[in-house]
Design a protein around this motif. Structure first.
Motif, PDB file in Angstrom:
ATOM      1  N   PRO A  87       0.791  -1.237   0.000  1.00  0.00           N
ATOM      2  CA  PRO A  87       0.000   0.000   0.000  1.00  0.00           C
ATOM      3  C   PRO A  87       0.819   1.280   0.000  1.00  0.00           C
ATOM      4  CG  PRO A  87      -0.850  -1.561   1.595  1.00  0.00           C
ATOM      5  CD  PRO A  87       0.471  -2.109   1.137  1.00  0.00           C
ATOM      6  N   ARG A  88       2.141   1.177   0.244  1.00  0.00           N
ATOM      7  CA  ARG A  88       2.964   2.381   0.236  1.00  0.00           C
ATOM      8  C   ARG A  88       3.909   2.393  -0.969  1.00  0.00           C
ATOM      9  NH1 ARG A  88       2.664   5.917   3.759  1.00  0.00           N
ATOM     10  NH2 ARG A  88       4.796   6.698   3.423  1.00  0.00           N
ATOM     11  N   SER A  89       3.473   1.770  -2.036  1.00  0.00           N
ATOM     12  CA  SER A  89       4.270   1.781  -3.259  1.00  0.00           C
ATOM     13  C   SER A  89       3.904   3.011  -4.083  1.00  0.00           C
ATOM     14  CB  SER A  89       4.019   0.511  -4.073  1.00  0.00           C
ATOM     15  OG  SER A  89       4.665   0.603  -5.335  1.00  0.00           O
ATOM     16  N   ALA A  90       4.696   4.063  -3.917  1.00  0.00           N
ATOM     17  CA  ALA A  90       4.438   5.294  -4.667  1.00  0.00           C
ATOM     18  C   ALA A  90       4.487   5.043  -6.163  1.00  0.00           C
ATOM     19  CB  ALA A  90       5.453   6.357  -4.280  1.00  0.00           C
ATOM     20  N   ARG A  91       5.371   4.149  -6.568  1.00  0.00           N
ATOM     21  CA  ARG A  91       5.511   3.852  -7.988  1.00  0.00           C
ATOM     22  C   ARG A  91       4.245   3.237  -8.562  1.00  0.00           C
ATOM     23  NH1 ARG A  91      10.042  -0.372  -9.749  1.00  0.00           N
ATOM     24  NH2 ARG A  91       9.576  -0.572 -11.968  1.00  0.00           N
ATOM     25  N   ALA A  92       3.584   2.362  -7.768  1.00  0.00           N
ATOM     26  CA  ALA A  92       2.347   1.738  -8.234  1.00  0.00           C
ATOM     27  C   ALA A  92       1.229   2.765  -8.354  1.00  0.00           C
ATOM     28  CB  ALA A  92       1.942   0.613  -7.288  1.00  0.00           C
ATOM     29  N   PHE A  93       1.099   3.638  -7.338  1.00  0.00           N
ATOM     30  CA  PHE A  93       0.071   4.688  -7.408  1.00  0.00           C
ATOM     31  C   PHE A  93       0.325   5.621  -8.593  1.00  0.00           C
ATOM     32  CE2 PHE A  93      -0.729   3.725  -2.849  1.00  0.00           C
ATOM     33  CZ  PHE A  93      -2.112   3.602  -2.908  1.00  0.00           C
ATOM     34  N   LEU A  94       1.599   5.957  -8.813  1.00  0.00           N
ATOM     35  CA  LEU A  94       1.940   6.848  -9.912  1.00  0.00           C
ATOM     36  C   LEU A  94       1.603   6.215 -11.259  1.00  0.00           C
ATOM     37  CD1 LEU A  94       3.222   9.455 -10.952  1.00  0.00           C
ATOM     38  CD2 LEU A  94       5.455   8.331 -10.812  1.00  0.00           C
ATOM     39  N   GLY A  95       1.925   4.922 -11.412  1.00  0.00           N
ATOM     40  CA  GLY A  95       1.628   4.228 -12.668  1.00  0.00           C
ATOM     41  C   GLY A  95       0.142   4.149 -12.934  1.00  0.00           C
ATOM     42  N   ARG A  96      -0.631   3.821 -11.872  1.00  0.00           N
ATOM     43  CA  ARG A  96      -2.081   3.724 -12.072  1.00  0.00           C
ATOM     44  C   ARG A  96      -2.683   5.105 -12.352  1.00  0.00           C
ATOM     45  NH1 ARG A  96      -5.879   0.854  -7.631  1.00  0.00           N
ATOM     46  NH2 ARG A  96      -5.625   2.875  -6.572  1.00  0.00           N
ATOM     47  N   ALA A  97      -2.130   6.128 -11.708  1.00  0.00           N
ATOM     48  CA  ALA A  97      -2.616   7.490 -11.944  1.00  0.00           C
ATOM     49  C   ALA A  97      -2.459   7.874 -13.410  1.00  0.00           C
ATOM     50  CB  ALA A  97      -1.869   8.472 -11.054  1.00  0.00           C
ATOM     51  N   ALA A 116       0.370   8.993  -4.180  1.00  0.00           N
ATOM     52  CA  ALA A 116       1.786   8.901  -4.527  1.00  0.00           C
ATOM     53  C   ALA A 116       2.572  10.062  -3.932  1.00  0.00           C
ATOM     54  CB  ALA A 116       1.950   8.875  -6.045  1.00  0.00           C
ATOM     55  N   ALA A 117       1.972  11.267  -3.953  1.00  0.00           N
ATOM     56  CA  ALA A 117       2.649  12.437  -3.395  1.00  0.00           C
ATOM     57  C   ALA A 117       2.788  12.340  -1.888  1.00  0.00           C
ATOM     58  CB  ALA A 117       1.882  13.702  -3.778  1.00  0.00           C
ATOM     59  N   ALA A 118       1.780  11.743  -1.245  1.00  0.00           N
ATOM     60  CA  ALA A 118       1.859  11.585   0.210  1.00  0.00           C
ATOM     61  C   ALA A 118       2.987  10.634   0.593  1.00  0.00           C
ATOM     62  CB  ALA A 118       0.517  11.079   0.737  1.00  0.00           C
ATOM     63  N   ILE A 119       3.210   9.595  -0.230  1.00  0.00           N
ATOM     64  CA  ILE A 119       4.268   8.616   0.049  1.00  0.00           C
ATOM     65  C   ILE A 119       5.635   9.187  -0.326  1.00  0.00           C
ATOM     66  CG2 ILE A 119       5.146   6.327  -0.567  1.00  0.00           C
ATOM     67  CD1 ILE A 119       2.155   5.589  -1.172  1.00  0.00           C
ATOM     68  N   ASN A 120       5.706   9.832  -1.488  1.00  0.00           N
ATOM     69  CA  ASN A 120       6.977  10.387  -1.952  1.00  0.00           C
ATOM     70  C   ASN A 120       6.751  11.827  -2.409  1.00  0.00           C
ATOM     71  OD1 ASN A 120       9.471  10.951  -2.970  1.00  0.00           O
ATOM     72  ND2 ASN A 120       9.296   9.644  -4.779  1.00  0.00           N
ATOM     73  N   PRO A 121       6.792  12.777  -1.459  1.00  0.00           N
ATOM     74  CA  PRO A 121       6.496  14.175  -1.809  1.00  0.00           C
ATOM     75  C   PRO A 121       7.579  14.854  -2.627  1.00  0.00           C
ATOM     76  CG  PRO A 121       7.131  13.994   0.486  1.00  0.00           C
ATOM     77  CD  PRO A 121       7.029  12.591  -0.023  1.00  0.00           C
ATOM     78  N   LEU A 122       8.669  14.183  -2.891  1.00  0.00           N
ATOM     79  CA  LEU A 122       9.764  14.799  -3.637  1.00  0.00           C
ATOM     80  C   LEU A 122       9.703  14.519  -5.134  1.00  0.00           C
ATOM     81  CD1 LEU A 122      12.733  14.078  -1.183  1.00  0.00           C
ATOM     82  CD2 LEU A 122      11.344  16.147  -1.390  1.00  0.00           C
ATOM     83  N   SER A 123       8.704  13.758  -5.567  1.00  0.00           N
ATOM     84  CA  SER A 123       8.613  13.397  -6.986  1.00  0.00           C
ATOM     85  C   SER A 123       7.963  14.515  -7.797  1.00  0.00           C
ATOM     86  CB  SER A 123       7.804  12.105  -7.142  1.00  0.00           C
ATOM     87  OG  SER A 123       7.515  11.874  -8.514  1.00  0.00           O
ATOM     88  N   ALA A 124       8.765  15.182  -8.597  1.00  0.00           N
ATOM     89  CA  ALA A 124       8.223  16.243  -9.458  1.00  0.00           C
ATOM     90  C   ALA A 124       7.213  15.683 -10.445  1.00  0.00           C
ATOM     91  CB  ALA A 124       9.357  16.927 -10.199  1.00  0.00           C
ATOM     92  N   GLU A 125       7.454  14.451 -10.930  1.00  0.00           N
ATOM     93  CA  GLU A 125       6.543  13.830 -11.889  1.00  0.00           C
ATOM     94  C   GLU A 125       5.154  13.673 -11.306  1.00  0.00           C
ATOM     95  OE1 GLU A 125       6.308   9.864 -14.773  1.00  0.00           O
ATOM     96  OE2 GLU A 125       7.729   9.919 -13.100  1.00  0.00           O
ATOM     97  N   THR A 126       5.084  13.331 -10.017  1.00  0.00           N
ATOM     98  CA  THR A 126       3.794  13.137  -9.368  1.00  0.00           C
ATOM     99  C   THR A 126       3.013  14.442  -9.291  1.00  0.00           C
ATOM    100  OG1 THR A 126       4.646  11.300  -8.065  1.00  0.00           O
ATOM    101  CG2 THR A 126       2.659  12.383  -7.250  1.00  0.00           C
ATOM    102  N   ARG A 153      10.586  21.099  -7.201  1.00  0.00           N
ATOM    103  CA  ARG A 153      11.257  19.821  -6.987  1.00  0.00           C
ATOM    104  C   ARG A 153      12.124  19.399  -8.167  1.00  0.00           C
ATOM    105  NH1 ARG A 153       7.100  20.534  -4.049  1.00  0.00           N
ATOM    106  NH2 ARG A 153       6.708  19.438  -2.077  1.00  0.00           N
ATOM    107  N   ALA A 154      11.831  19.961  -9.342  1.00  0.00           N
ATOM    108  CA  ALA A 154      12.554  19.513 -10.533  1.00  0.00           C
ATOM    109  C   ALA A 154      13.834  20.289 -10.774  1.00  0.00           C
ATOM    110  CB  ALA A 154      11.655  19.627 -11.756  1.00  0.00           C
ATOM    111  N   GLY A 155      13.987  21.421 -10.101  1.00  0.00           N
ATOM    112  CA  GLY A 155      15.190  22.211 -10.331  1.00  0.00           C
ATOM    113  C   GLY A 155      15.170  22.843 -11.710  1.00  0.00           C
TER     114      GLY A 155
END
Length: 765
Positions: A87-97, A116-126, A153-155
């Motif tokens: 349930p804390r797989s940010a990558r899975a949430f991002l892919g399904r999104a 996905a952002a809650a799990i990994n708030p540093l992902s610019a892609e999210t 986040r992307a610089g």
């Protein structure tokens, strides 16, 4: 765990074998080195197979592979399985999104991006992904906030600025969008997306040439970038170059045949070019690709409206607004349709929504200006026209509309300036017609004719231009030219009752009474509810000498318009001519009771004074002239009263008293007003030629010729008097009392006196 351990062992062996294969030790023989290489290859293949096996087992890896192959349903299931297992797989949430976003499930996409952002708030892609979903859902403020987070986040990444620029454009923040585009271009000077967004900003601001240059730069960088062709096509549409627009949209479709945007835009261009079938095909294709694309429904609405299917058009505009609640063009078009259907309140509400959706939508301000003008809100209409011009200084229609508003405010010079500006931007027959009309009102007849000529040269079937030019020929006294233009008007608009009416009068003035009667017959057949054609036909019968028909027509006019002073006055003249003096006086009294001046300063203006003068009752004319002079002391009214009293006395053969009356009152009046020069002529201080030189229009010439003729007749110069009366009969303004005096006097002079009956037999004379 055993598989993972085995993987580690294999990697270790691979590493060791690599040392052998890489000949790290000089103690190995060539055979040993060859053996080591073979071992390395065997271990590497085993490691690769194990890695691929692990990917196939991992649902996230499997989902990504399926998504890459286009198996969205299978990928969605794998992502859901991965989330259930971890349930804390940010990558899975991002892919399904991403999949949900692609399928149009915006709410689901936003939820997954949020997790996905809650799990990994540093992902610019999210953050960028959620921003795109929010932007498509219409939450522009939320989208801009997410894109801002992605940028942080992307610089040094241009992509985040590109996304935010697009959202700011949709939110009508043109300056913010332009700043983001420039920031992206500074990071990456070859950022074609930023160049296209900046082109859209320039296009919205009316800077279309700059926009085209930006699009050309984007296409030079990415020749296969479909969106760049779409943007350039949109700019071409704004410049009304529909052929170039269609070509660019076609190129965009060839590069990306699955984007509804490009079909919808080409469909609109085809509609504007008149290719209804092509427009329908493209719009249907766009809806098939994306049923939530409002622009396609909007185009179908326009097509339905052009075909006269108002209900179908309304349904399509409603659909466009339902799927795109901020789509300004759909609100505008629905507003225009509602205005046509008489729903002024609904139309105004739609124009307001269009402006709310796009505060820089010049056409929406223009249509609201027209609606406000129709509702009597001239100030609001003027403000909207000003705003439309501020937004789009190249909008010729806005200048034309403001010219019409200025015309209504009696600002002739301002109206001319606006019409001229409109013509300089986009010459069109209707603008020349408007300027011509204003010039005519301002007395610039030659300028007006030039404008009407230009309108006709541009569109030989512009009926308004012929109508306007015919009026000028009337003012200039060129009856043949007037008839020619009125005839052209009738050829273009066969049911134009006004054209028949005016041509009938022109023919009447030329003595073609039968032609005039035929034209009035046509006018009555087309518009029998109005008095004017009956009055005109009555005048033609009167001039032809058929008094009974004339009286009948005037009587019909009075039935249709009981307040028509002219009809009463004209019937009075016909009755008097036929010998029914008492009935004539009743009509004169009725006319004067309705309008003591009957439309102009020189028409049956002073009640019984003019009636007495007309009937040869000089003393009655003097009595009422004196009454007027006792009450009126300024302006033209007392001047006319002096003229009436003077001729009343001359008609009673009291020349000395007439001159005394003239001198008594003339010195007390305003010498600067018309018709004071007539008093100067009667006092012999102005020659007939000089007096005629001061008569600068049809009405004044009618007055002057009549009074010169009356003075000549009173002095015994009958033939010269008749020449002036004949001019008035042929060329004068029939709404002037002097016209009818002249016609009556001419008739009296040319009608033989009845022979005296022979005496009875047996009696001497």
């Amino acid at each position: 765990m055993r598989r993972v351990a085995l993987f580690i062992v294999l990697i270790s062996l691979c590493s060791a074998s690599g040392e052998v294969a890489g000949e790290q030790s000089p103690d190995f023989t060539p055979d040993q080195i060859q053996l080591g290489r073979r071992a390395f290859e065997t271990v590497a293949r085993a490691a690769r197979d194990l890695f691929l096996s692990l990917r196939r087992i991992d649902p996230v890896y499997r989902a990504e592979e399926r998504a890459a192959r286009g198996d969205r349903e299978g990928a969605m299931q794998d992502y859901s399985d991965a989330i259930a297992a971890a349930p804390r797989s940010a990558r899975a949430f991002l892919g399904r999104a991403k999949l949900r976003l692609q399928s149009g499930d915006l709410d689901g996409a936003i939820d997954d991006y949020s997790d996905a952002a809650a799990i990994n708030p540093l992902s610019a892609e999210t953050w960028a992904g959620r921003g795109e979903a929010r932007e498509r859902k219409g939450d522009l403020a939320g989208a801009i906030a997410d894109f801002t987070a992605a940028i942080e986040r992307a610089g040094q990444s241009a992509t985040g600025y590109d996304f935010r620029a697009y959202a700011r454009l949709e939110n009508n923040d043109l300056d913010g969008a332009a700043a983001d585009c420039r920031a992206a271009i500074e990071i990456d000077p070859r950022d074609a997306v930023a160049l296209c967004n900046l082109a859209r900003v320039s296009g919205r601001k009316g800077e279309r040439d700059e926009a085209l240059e930006l699009c050309n730069r984007a296409i030079a960088i990415l020749p296969r970038y479909a969106f760049a062709y779409y943007v350039r096509g949109w700019i071409f549409q704004e410049k009304n170059d529909l052929g170039a627009a269609i070509a660019d949209d076609t190129e965009a479709i060839a590069l990306n045949p699955n984007d509804a945007l490009y079909y919808a835009d080409r469909g609109y261009a085809l509609y504007r070019k008149g290719d209804m079938e092509g427009a329908i095909s493209d719009s249907d294709k766009a809806i098939g690709l994306n049923s939530q694309y409002g622009a396609a429904y909007n185009t179908l609405g326009l097509i339905a409206e052009r075909k006269g299917w108002a209900d179908a058009a309304m349904g399509n505009y409603d659909a466009a607004i339902r799927v795109s609640p901020r789509y300004a063009k759909a609100f505008l078009n629905r507003g225009i349709l509602r205005q046509k259907k008489g729903d002024k309140t609904g139309a105004m509400a739609d124009y307001n929504k269009a402006i709310e959706g796009d505060p820089l939508f010049a056409r929406a301000y223009l249509e609201r200006a027209i609606a406000r003008d129709g509702a009597g809100d001239g100030e609001g209409a003027m403000h909207d026209c000003d705003t439309a011009i501020d937004i789009d200084p190249g909008n010729a229609k806005a200048y034309n509309e403001r010219g019409l508003l200025r015309h209504k405010k009696k600002d002739g010079q301002g109206a001319i300036e606006d019409y001229s500006k409109a013509i300089s931007l986009a010459p069109a027959p209707y603008i020349y017609v408007n300027r011509g009309y204003q010039r005519m009102l301002d007395g610039d007849m030659d300028g007006a004719i030039a404008d009407y000529n230009e309108a006709i040269a541009t569109d030989p079937r512009d009926a308004d231009a012929y109508e306007g030019r015919a009026h000028i020929w009337y003012e200039k006294g060129d009856k043949a030219a007037e008839i020619g233009d009125l005839t052209k008007w009738i050829e273009i608009v066969p049911d134009a009752a006004g054209a028949y009416y005016h041509r009938g009068w022109a023919k009447c003035l030329l003595g073609d009474f039968d032609g005039a009667i035929a034209d009035y017959d046509a006018a009555i057949l087309l518009e029998g509810r109005f008095a004017q054609p009956y009055i005109g036909r009555g005048e033609a019968w009167y001039r032809k000498g058929v008094l009974g028909n004339a009286i009948d027509d005037y009587s019909e006019a009075i039935k249709l318009d009981a307040k028509s002073a002219v009809a009463d006055a004209f019937r009075g003249i016909a009755l008097y001519t036929s010998g029914e003096t008492c009935r004539a006086m009743d009509d004169f009294s009725a006319a004067l009771g309705l309008d003591p001046r009957i439309d102009s300063a020189s028409s049956f203006a002073f009640g019984r004074m003019w009636g007495g003068l007309y009937l040869g009752k000089g003393e009655l004319a003097l009595e009422y002239a004196t009454c007027v002079l006792e009450r009126e002391h300024s302006g033209p009214t007392p001047v006319y009263a002096v003229i009436g009293g003077y001729f009343g006395l001359r008609g009673s053969h009291k020349d000395a008293e007439a001159n005394a009356f003239l001198n008594k009152w003339a010195d007390t009046l305003d010498a600067s007003v018309w018709p004071y020069p007539i008093l100067k002529y009667l006092r012999h201080s102005l020659s007939p030629e000089d007096l005629l030189g001061l008569a600068v229009d049809d009405g004044k010439r009618t007055e002057v010729r009549s009074y010169i003729g009356m003075a000549l007749l009173a002095d015994g110069h009958e033939s010269e008097a008749m020449e002036n009366f004949k001019w008035v009969q042929d060329h004068g303004n029939r709404l002037y009392a002097e016209h009818h005096f002249a016609v009556k006097m001419l008739l009296d002079l040319t009608t033989p006196a009845p022979k005296k009956p022979a005496p009875p037999p047996g009696k001497a004379e």
